[in-house]
Write a protein that holds these residues in place. Structure first.
Motif, short mmCIF file in Angstrom:
data_model
loop_
_atom_site.label_atom_id
_atom_site.label_comp_id
_atom_site.label_asym_id
_atom_site.label_seq_id
_atom_site.Cartn_x
_atom_site.Cartn_y
_atom_site.Cartn_z
N THR A 1618 0.89 -0.95 0.00
CA THR A 1618 0.06 -0.08 -0.15
C THR A 1618 0.83 1.29 -0.02
O THR A 1618 1.51 1.62 0.72
CB THR A 1618 -0.82 0.12 1.29
N ASN A 1665 -4.74 -10.73 4.11
CA ASN A 1665 -5.83 -9.71 4.04
C ASN A 1665 -5.42 -9.04 2.63
O ASN A 1665 -4.57 -8.12 2.61
CB ASN A 1665 -5.88 -8.84 5.06
N GLU A 1667 -7.03 -6.78 -0.93
CA GLU A 1667 -8.24 -5.91 -1.37
C GLU A 1667 -8.27 -6.44 -2.86
O GLU A 1667 -7.66 -6.81 -3.71
CB GLU A 1667 -7.70 -4.52 -1.74
N ARG A 1670 -7.36 -4.71 -6.06
CA ARG A 1670 -6.04 -4.27 -6.22
C ARG A 1670 -5.34 -5.87 -6.67
O ARG A 1670 -4.45 -5.84 -7.56
CB ARG A 1670 -5.50 -4.07 -4.83
#
Ligand SMILES: [Zn+2]
Ligand SMILES: [Zn+2]
Ligand SMILES: [Zn+2]
Ligand SMILES: [Zn+2]
Ligand SMILES: [Zn+2]
Ligand SMILES: [Zn+2]
Ligand SMILES: [Zn+2]
Length: 1929
Positions: A1618, A1665, A1667, A1670
């Motif tokens: 990120t 985890n 997204e 993405r």
């Protein structure tokens, strides 16, 4: 004995924790000191030493201490520590330095400091003002920086640190590399005009420096320091300058008492130890030394190299340590060996080991002292006190014995002098005086010595003499000039012949004469800055030296005279170079001498008088012989001389210095005739100019062809006379002197002197044509015509060349501007060319940068071309056609260029003379030449004869020059008129000869045609000037244009105007025509290049599918599908190729009917590591490497390329055979320089000279039958993915694997049959698992290769005995196999002879871990499928293998098949680098691997260039890949044994669908290579079925499986990141996706997340985890490379045209992704629908549950596992500023020799490793055991780049390409200066910056595997250059 009292005075604040560095350490970089807490630590000190030091202190206090005390201690201890041991390994002599520190240095330091040394040092340092002088001593190779803006002279340089911290790094700096010896001038006020200090050293400047630090030191400390320094200096001096090998100072000798057993010392043990010491010299070569050593001391070559390297570096080396006898034997042997052939033997000495010990210690002491001196000023002051006592006897001594010492010893002393004396102004002066005093002796030693100047003490001259204050002091007080010149003259006097220097060439004396010329450099340094204030002493000193310079010049005046040869040619070329070399060195001094003399009136007068006297003496008898010559009314007494028969010389330095000095007389109100210069014997003006005039006339005669028989020596001399390197002190001075003479002699007389010397007196007579011409022959006539031209040229030069300050009223800048204007009138030039063509001042500056912008515009570089300077249009009119610096070529080239320019601009086509600047007052008289009677008479003669039809003594060129002369006269009159000065009135004087009518008569005359425009210009100008004086015009300042329009001669003017207009029209027309023609031309050219690139290929891909009967809609290209049931099928086109050898056309295409003769493309196969993601890995044992799958990190691969030129197989074979036999007949040595290596079956493409090492067969397409089938009505049964997978399971289930140590599949048919039997009847021994062991049946549960799952493994029952039989057989069969029945004869016969067949045998029989894999016959499999699934499924499955489209294989002719075999084998052999083995089972695998690797490469190349998949693919890339893929599809039909294909296919199936411990984990696969190999081999997996990949449903399923594997690879190595940027990007792409199909992508995203979670769970990895969106973007982006590869592969396999989008000029990755999905027959809307199948998920399960996955993923991103699947390898990133790079390598030590700097540090641009290239120290034996030594780069390239390398030689700024061990080339570096030019070798030294375009170009060459080809091309185009031994780099 902690003497606290001593330390009391140390201020407390200094006792802080700074760090201490032992002063012994060589690498003291900064002077921080560790504060030792316990100031006095007896514990760590040797108690004996403590006692000793106490003793010394006690003695010292009593005043009884002397150096002898120390020396006695050393006498005993030094040999103990520093003696080499008998019979030790002389290469690894090391001494116990720790012990030495303890016993020797500690004692010394403690005594000296009277306490803890570190504290004393620190205190002294604190007393020091921070140093304001840098003084860092340069080592060889260190970068140095000069500042062109601020440096006083080019010797003023900075070290890298100071430079980086100084203001100069923003100025125009200059980088170069030091040759060692100098030091950094930072802080020296006399070195820099501004910015004297860097930021480091300015600090020292800010502190007050008035205090003498010595005053603050206790006197007893000073005393002891003095004592120690003195002892050391004496000791070192005595020991290092020993000449006798056995003598040692008496007090250090062995004594009888040493023998006593009671004596503690073991000194006596060394009595019988001796060493043989070998010394360096510059006469013997490295190789000589090496061979000598090999023989004399019987060492290996490697050791000999090490010795030689050490000798070269140190100056000497111990090569043997033994008893006396042995040592002297070695010595004798070496001397004998090296004196063979009468040369001087190598210097060898036998020495006593304790002498060596003392010398080693002495050398250590010097280093210690040097470090101490550098640390504090107090030490330096004490040091210089000691050195200077007794008048500097130590310095004297060292200067005297310099040449007696070896290299390191000398350098140590020099370094000591620099650090001890040159850092302090006063000491430096003292040193300079001593140096000067002994200069003569020193130079004489240097001449006899054979070491480089840099290691001679004489090299310190530059440090002293370049400092103006010191230089002036030495001139005034030490008579330095006289000392220097006397030394030089004494050497010259040996070479006098008839009082002239006669330098012979190639004689033994030449080298000594070359060495003595170093004095001239010193002279230049001394005179570098002229004094501001003159004292009487200075005047005396200078004039004294000046007188000797005159003596030298008069020795040179008239040297190397020449006499015109008549009749016969010269027998030998006379020597001329030495004189010019001497001239060049002197030419740097003379202007300085003139500058000095001209700066003081008294000096100038004296100097001029001395000169006149000297000149008078050269006016010998022949000057005095006169005769009278008459012309018109003038009679002149001329000197009698005939240049065409008497000697003439080009060397006239005395006359030239006269010209230089005369120029300055006016400044002091003096002139030639001033009373001050009434000297006896003073030459008259005509005598003054006579020598120079003779030279001019000789050159004129040469031009006239009269000296043809005098050979090249003369031509060369004249060339250099004019050349920019010499002309300032030759041609320019000569012209100057003639101009001076023209002011001193009446103009008429002057011209008569000239005419007479040119031998043109009779020509000047009116009746010449009638009376004199008759007797003359044709030859004579031609000569006279040219001589007249030359005469006119000379007159023109004298009156018009005024761009010398002092002659014309101009500044220095205007002079440079003029030069530049003239140069740019020839053509636009790049900076470097222009700079080189301009003369350099004394500081090697041309001054160009100051003025260039005024006169020229810089056109930025475009692409590969350099930037160019173009002349500004406002300066066009300044162009002077007859500029005297022009060579004849330059003159005509510029004339052509200027005429063309004018023509294009619609102007008159002539270049009239420009307006020259006015003369200075003393030279004004020259203009009178232009109006004097003799001048007018001569121009009248030319013009008149021009008009006479019969006249033969005229030429157009004469006319042109006369017109120019008239032009100058008119310009001059105009100027005089404007100044209202009636003195010059050309037009009035010219009436006498009726010049105007003479000119007008010539208008329209045919002889004047060429110059008609110039003639009309002259006439126009004439009228204009006439008008001026008639006062018609009102405006005094008329421009030329105005003059032209104001012309009274209306007729002439009108006609000119009319003509001009007509010309304009015609020109415009012509321009338009030319433009159109050019456009046409360029159109053809483009096509031509197209054609050249594909001369043999006709467009293969039809844009529109012609077979299809469907409507051709807009959508059509979109619907192209390459594979699967929905495949778009087209009839492949038949392709015609033209053979480049026989130019006949043939077609390769349809598999049916008569096809043409077989054809091939030239191809190059190379091993590659270019795409490697893991450079740590490489194939260690190519013999055993299993190429089943390419590794995921692509750490190895085989690349195939082709130039795309087709040849008939037959034509090619013949060509190759020719090349081969031709090259083999060549002697080996010459062959080495070839651009191709015949030993590796390399050759050059006969058309384009591309490098090739094989021939790639051209084959028909694979879909021919398939396309035909489409028309038949059979609907093929469709098999489902699940059924297909079941089918494969059945295949795997029924396979048999035989594990055996013997290679059964290599053993020929009989053995094979045995295996088959074994397999068939193997029911009884079938076990579920077996260990691969040599023929022994061991049922076990351990996994075997590929033996996972349900496979049956048959372990061969053959016992060890049988195995032995098998081996035996294999050896027996070898002979047969070496010569296969129809095997290729050409390609490998060489290898066969060389390698022998036995070797081939060994290769694969040694290792067989994978066993023999056999698939069950098809019927059996079918039965199995029927049992496990259904009949339909079985039918559908069998259709895949019985399908006529894939099994109807075109008949392949034997010859084609032979070529195919050849190529496949070449891939195997070159790709793995192994011996030939025509029946290797690895051959097909290698072919498929190279297909995958080559496609990967192309994909990356395209992606790197930001291009869509097929955008601007070159035809060679296209043709190569098309042929390669088709060939790969046909491989099954050309292998020796089809069983190999079956086995390979089965093994790979097993790896993919079964897995298992011993097969590679799925993370290690290159999934694309799996796809290629499976789809090409699977159709042939069954015995007796030969199939071919055609893009069927099976291929689609395979793609799905492999794609899935790749997806899982991506998912499981995914790491969410990120960053701000990502978010932004996501946002954008989100929008894009949503528009397309939001629902499907959403489901894709969540599906991917679920797969990811599932995979991680299976692999026991922590949940992640992520997204979803993405992740989806990541997957889409990262699997694109895979899809692109698949797209390329199936496109070239099936020849289904690709959608337009894949060729679009704009690359949009996102849309390409969807386009490829569609093209590959996959569901384009979602990924999920393609893969959402339980059977596939089953596979995912299997892959992920492999227990290696977890470990690999954990190591992802490191070397274990690929993580960046998109990465394209880049070359190492380089710093933008080149100086940064060169600074970083300055400290790079050679890795082989401890601590020494590498001379040629070279950086591998692939991995960034630094290497020590082109040096003996880092050569390696390669291949091991071959005795072939290769350099570090070649060795590195072998490992890093599989034999190919790209390197940057940092110090030279050169790119080195290497390939295949013996080939290489240099190419342009990516660093450019501000003018867009490279600087290979740092010759110019301009600041360089990284150019990303250039670097990108290099990267592209590397990435596309074009290095070998680039090398071949470069080598081919520079074939006559001296061969470089690339392997030694
Ligand atoms: Zn420095
Ligand atoms: Zn500095
Ligand atoms: Zn500067
Ligand atoms: Zn041919
Ligand atoms: Zn070619
Ligand atoms: Zn490398
Ligand atoms: Zn090295």
């Amino acid at each position: 004995m902690n003497d606290v009292s001593l330390l009391v005075w140390i201020p407390l604040r200094f006792a802080v924790d700074e760090s201490s560095v032992s002063l012994l350490s060589e690498k003291v970089t900064d002077y921080l000191i560790v504060f030792v807490q316990e100031s006095f630590d007896h514990d760590i000190m040797d108690p004996n030493v403590c006692e000793l030091v106490d003793q010394w202190h006690a003695l010292h206090k009593e005043g009884r201490f002397s150096p002898l005390n120390i020396r006695e201690y050393w006498r005993v201890k030094v040999p103990e520590i520093y003696s080499p041991q008998q019979n030790c390994n002389c290469l690894r002599i090391s001494y116990d330095e720790e012990l030495a520190q303890k016993l020797l240095f500690d004692a010394l330091e403690r005594f000296m400091c009277g306490g803890d040394p570190s504290q004393v040092y620190q205190t002294l340092r604190q007393l020091d003002n921070p140093p304001s002088l840098c003084g860092r001593v340069f080592k060889n190779g260190d970068p140095t920086y000069g500042c062109r803006d601020c440096g006083m002279d080019p010797t003023c340089v900075l070290c890298a640190d100071c430079f980086k911290n100084s203001a100069h790094c923003k100025h125009r700096y200059k980088i170069s590399t030091s040759s060692g010896g100098g030091y950094c001038d930072c802080g020296d006020r006399e070195a820099w005009k501004t910015d004297v200090f860097c930021h480091i050293h300015i600090k020292g400047q800010m502190v007050q420096q008035n205090e003498n630090p010595l005053e603050k030191i206790p006197s007893d400390l000073t005393e002891r320091i003095q004592l120690v320094f003195d002892t050391i200096l004496q000791y070192a001096k005595e020991l290092l300058t020993i000449e006798e090998a056995f003598s040692i100072p008496k007090d250090l000798e062995l004594r009888d008492s040493d023998k006593e057993p009671t004596n503690m010392s073991s000194l006596y043990d060394y009595k019988d130890t001796f060493v043989t010491m070998l010394y360096n010299d510059e006469t013997h070569t490295y190789d000589q030394v090496i061979t000598t050593l090999e023989r004399a001391i019987e060492c290996t070559q490697k050791e000999a190299v090490a010795y030689a390297t050490s000798i070269d570096r140190e100056g000497r080396c111990i090569v043997r340590c033994s008893d006396f006898h042995n040592c002297s034997t070695s010595k004798t042997l070496m001397e004998k060996h090296t004196s063979r052939g009468g040369g001087r033997p190598l210097k060898v000495q036998v020495m006593h080991s304790y002498v060596i010990a003392h010398q080693v210690f002495a050398s250590r002491l010097l280093t210690w002292l040097h470090n101490i001196l550098e640390s504090a000023q107090a030490f330096r002051l004490i040091f210089s006190d000691i050195v200077n006592k007794d008048g500097g006897s130590i310095v004297e001594n060292i200067i005297w014995t310099d040449t007696k010492m070896w290299k390191t010893a000398r350098v140590q002393w020099h370094r000591l002098f620099i650090s001890g004396m040159l850092m302090d102004q006063e000491s430096k002066k003292m040193f300079a005086r001593i140096f000067t005093k002994h200069y003569s002796k020193m130079m004489k030693d240097f001449i006899l010595d054979d070491h480089d100047h840099a290691v001679s003490v004489a090299s310190l001259g530059v440090q002293l003499f370049t400092m103006p204050t010191i230089a002036h002091m030495l001139v005034a007080e030490e008579d330095v000039l006289v000392r220097l010149l006397n030394t030089f003259l004494s050497e010259c006097e040996k070479k006098l012949k008839d009082d002239k220097l006669a330098l012979e060439h190639r004689s033994s004396n030449t080298s000594s004469f070359r060495r003595i010329q170093y004095i001239l450099y010193d002279l230049k340094y001394l005179l570098g800055v002229k004094p501001e204030v003159w004292t009487d002493d200075l005047r005396r000193g200078f004039l004294h030296g000046y007188n000797l310079i005159l003596r030298l010049l008069s020795m040179m005046q008239g040297m190397d005279p020449m006499i015109r040869q008549v009749g016969t040619h010269m027998e030998y070329e006379p020597e001329w170079e030495s004189a010019f070399n001497l001239h060049i060195k002197l030419a740097a001094v003379i202007p300085l001498v003139i500058d000095w003399a001209a700066s003081d009136r008294i000096v100038l007068i004296k100097a001029y008088r001395l000169l006149l006297r000297e000149l008078g003496e050269t006016c010998t008898e022949d000057m005095k012989r006169r005769y009278v010559r008459e012309l018109l009314d003038y009679s002149v007494s001329c000197i009698e001389y005939d240049v065409s028969s008497a000697p003439v010389s080009i060397h006239l330095p005395l006359s030239r210095i006269a010209a230089g000095l005369t120029l300055h007389l006016d400044k002091y109100g003096l002139n030639y005739n001033s009373p001050e210069f009434h000297v006896k014997g003073k030459p008259s003006p005509e005598e003054l100019m006579e020598p120079v005039l003779r030279t001019q006339v000789m050159i004129a005669q040469v031009h006239a062809g009269m000296w043809r028989r005098n050979g090249f020596s003369l031509i060369n001399q004249i060339y250099f006379y004019h050349n920019v390197r010499c002309r300032q002190e030759m041609l320019d001075r000569d012209v100057m002197l003639l101009q001076i003479a023209a002011t001193l002699i009446d103009s008429n007389e002057f011209l008569i002197h000239l005419l007479n010397r040119f031998n043109l007196m009779s020509w000047a007579r009116e009746d010449y044509e009638i009376n004199y011409l008759r007797g003359n022959d044709e030859d004579n006539m031609r000569q006279t015509v040219v001589l007249v031209e030359e005469y006119l040229q000379l007159v023109m030069t004298l009156v018009s060349e005024r761009y010398t300050p002092g002659i014309g009223q101009i500044s220095e800048e205007e002079r440079i501007k003029k030069e530049i204007i003239q140069l740019l009138s020839i053509e636009p030039m790049p900076h470097s060319v222009l700079n080189k063509a301009l003369p350099e001042g004394t500081n090697h500056e041309t001054g160009m940068e100051k003025v260039i912008d005024e006169v020229a515009d810089f056109k930025k570089p475009a692409g590969a071309t350099k930037g160019l300077f173009e002349l500004r249009s406002s300066y066009y009119s300044h162009y002077n056609l007859f500029f005297y610096h022009y060579t004849r070529e330059e003159q005509s080239k510029s004339e052509v260029a200027q005429r063309l320019r004018k023509k294009n601009a619609g102007e008159e086509e002539c270049c009239p003379p420009p307006v020259p600047p006015p003369f200075t007052v003393p030279f004004t008289m020259i203009v009178n030449v232009l109006q004097c009677d003799v001048f007018l008479h001569t121009i009248k003669m030319v013009l008149k004869r021009m008009n006479e039809a019969k006249a033969r003594s005229v030429s157009e060129s004469q006319l042109q020059k006369v017109l120019h002369l008239i032009g100058y006269a008119l310009h001059e009159e105009e100027r005089y008129h404007q100044n209202n000065d009636p003195y010059f009135h050309f037009t009035r004087r010219a009436q006498k000869i009726e010049l105007l009518s003479l000119l007008e008569d010539l208008v329209g005359h045919h002889r004047t045609n060429t110059h008609k425009d110039l003639l009309s210009w002259t006439i126009r100008k004439y009228h204009a000037v006439l008008n001026l004086s008639a006062g018609v015009t009102k405006q005094p300042q008329l421009s030329e244009a105005a003059l032209a329009s104001a012309s009274t001669s209306v007729a002439v003017h009108a006609s000119a105007e009319k003509k001009r207009k007509a010309d304009l029209v015609a020109q415009r027309k012509a321009r338009i025509m030319a433009k159109m023609a050019a456009m046409q031309q360029s159109f053809i050219k483009t096509n031509e290049t197209l054609f050249e690139e594909t001369p043999s290929t006709v467009e293969q891909i039809p844009d529109i599918p012609e077979s299809s009967l469907m409507d051709i809609t807009e959508q059509l290209p979109e619907d192209m599908i390459a594979i699967g049931p929905r495949q778009t099928l087209l009839m492949p086109k038949e392709i015609s190729y033209t053979c480049i050898l026989c130019h006949q056309e043939d077609s390769v295409g349809s598999g049916e009917g008569p096809t043409g003769r077989p054809m091939v493309l030239g191809g190059l196969i190379q091993r590659s590591t270019v795409l490697s993601q893991n450079r740590a890995l490489r194939i260690e044992q190519p013999e055993n490497h299993d190429p089943l799958i390419l590794p995921a990190d692509l750490h190895w691969g085989v690349h195939t390329s082709s130039c795309g030129h087709a040849m008939h197989a037959q034509c090619w074979q013949k060509y190759f055979e020719d090349v081969f036999t031709k090259e083999r007949r060549r002697p080996y040595r010459i062959r080495q320089n070839l651009s191709f290596d015949i030993e590796k079956s390399e050759y050059l493409c006969p058309l384009c000279e591309a490098l090739c090492n094989t021939a790639l067969p051209l084959l028909p397409g694979v879909t021919y039958t398939a396309a035909k089938m489409r028309n038949s009505q059979d609907v093929p049964p469709v098999i489902s993915l699940v059924d297909w997978l079941k089918g494969l399971q059945a295949v795997l289930k029924l396979k048999t694997v035989v594990m055996s140590g013997v290679r059964p599949d290599e053993e020929g048919t009989s053995q094979d049959d045995v295996d088959m039997e074994a397999a068939q009847q193997g029911g009884s021994v079938v076990t579920s698992r077996a260990v691969p062991s040599f023929g022994i049946t061991v049922p076990t549960t351990a996994g075997s290769v590929g033996g996972g799952g349900s496979a049956s493994v048959v372990v061969s029952r053959l016992g060890p005995g049988t195995a032995a039989v098998g081996r035996h057989q294999s050896q027996g069969a070898g002979g047969l196999r070496g010569r296969p029945p129809h095997g290729p004869k050409l390609h490998h016969h060489k290898k066969h002879k060389k390698g022998g067949d036995g070797k081939e045998e060994k290769e694969e029989s040694q290792n067989c871990t994978e066993g023999t894999w056999t698939s069950a016959p098809f019927p059996k499999v079918r039965l199995e499928i029927m049992a496990s699934s259904s009949l339909e499924a079985a039918d559908a499955f069998s259709f895949l293998f019985n399908h006529p489209a894939s099994t109807t294989i075109p008949v392949i002719e034997p010859q084609t098949s032979e070529m195919m075999g050849n190529f496949a084998h070449a891939v195997y052999m070159h790709g793995l680098g192994v011996n030939p083995n025509l029946s290797s089972r690895r051959i097909p695998l290698m072919v498929w691997d190279t297909v995958a690797y080559t496609i990967h490469t192309l994909e990356q190349t395209q992606r790197n260039a930001n291009r869509a998949l097929l955008t601007s693919l070159s035809s060679r890339q296209h043709d190569c890949l098309a042929a390669l893929v088709k060939f790969a599809a046909h491989v099954p039909s050309c292998v020796k044994k089809k069983q190999h294909i079956e086995a390979a296919s089965l093994r790979l199936l097993s790896v993919v669908f079964e897995g298992g411990e011993s097969s590679p984990c799925f993370l290690e696969w290159d999934t694309f290579s799996v796809l290629v190999t499976l789809s090409l081999s699977l159709p042939s997996v069954f015995p007796n079925i030969q199939g071919m990949a055609i893009g069927s449903a099976q291929d689609l399923y395979l793609l799905q499986v492999c794609f899935l594997a790749h997806l899982v690879q991506l998912l499981i190595t995914y790491e969410p990141q990120t960053t701000e940027m990502d978010v932004d990007l996501d946002y954008e792409t989100n929008d894009l996706c949503e528009e397309q199909s939001s629902s499907s992508t959403n489901s894709d995203a969540s599906w991917l997340v679920s797969v990811l979670t599932c995979c991680r769970a299976l692999a026991n990895l922590n949940p992640l985890n992520v997204e979803p969106q993405r992740l989806l973007d990541y997957i889409k982006e990262n699997c694109l490379p895979f899809l692109r590869c698949c797209g390329l592969f199936f496109h070239f396999l099936t020849e289904v045209p690709t959608p337009e989008e894949l060729q679009s000029s704009v690359w949009v990755p996102e849309s390409e992704f969807y386009c490829l999905l569609r093209y590959l027959g996959l569901s384009m809307n979602s990924l999920r629908s393609t893969f959402d199948n339980p059977a596939l998920m089953e596979l995912v399960n299997r892959w992920c549950s492999d227990n290696r996955v977890g470990t690999l993923v954990a190591g992802a991103g490191s070397e274990g596992c690929v993580q960046s699947w998109m990465r394209i390898n880049q070359l190492v990133s380089l710093p933008p500023d080149y100086s940064e790079l060169i600074n970083t390598v300055s400290q790079f030590p050679c890795p082989a020799s401890s601590g020494d700097d590498s001379r040629t540090p070279t950086m591998c641009l692939v991995c960034g490793k630094m290497l020590c290239s082109q040096s003996y120290c880092c050569q390696t034996e390669f291949p091991e055991g071959s005795r072939h030594m290769v350099g570090a780069c070649t060795y590195h390239a072998h490992h890093c780049g599989a034999g190919t390398g790209i390197f940057l030689r940092v110090r030279e700024c050169k790119i080195l390409l290497l390939s295949g061990k013996i080939k290489g080339c240099f190419v342009n570096p990516p660093y450019l200066d501000e003018y867009g030019e490279t600087d290979q070798g740092l010759k110019r030294g301009n600041p360089l910056h990284l150019d990303n375009v250039q670097y990108g170009r290099l990267h592209a060459i590397w990435l596309s595997h074009a290095i070998p080809d680039t090398i071949a091309h470069t080598m081919e185009s520079n074939s006559n250059v001296v061969a470089t031994e690339w392997q030694h780099l």
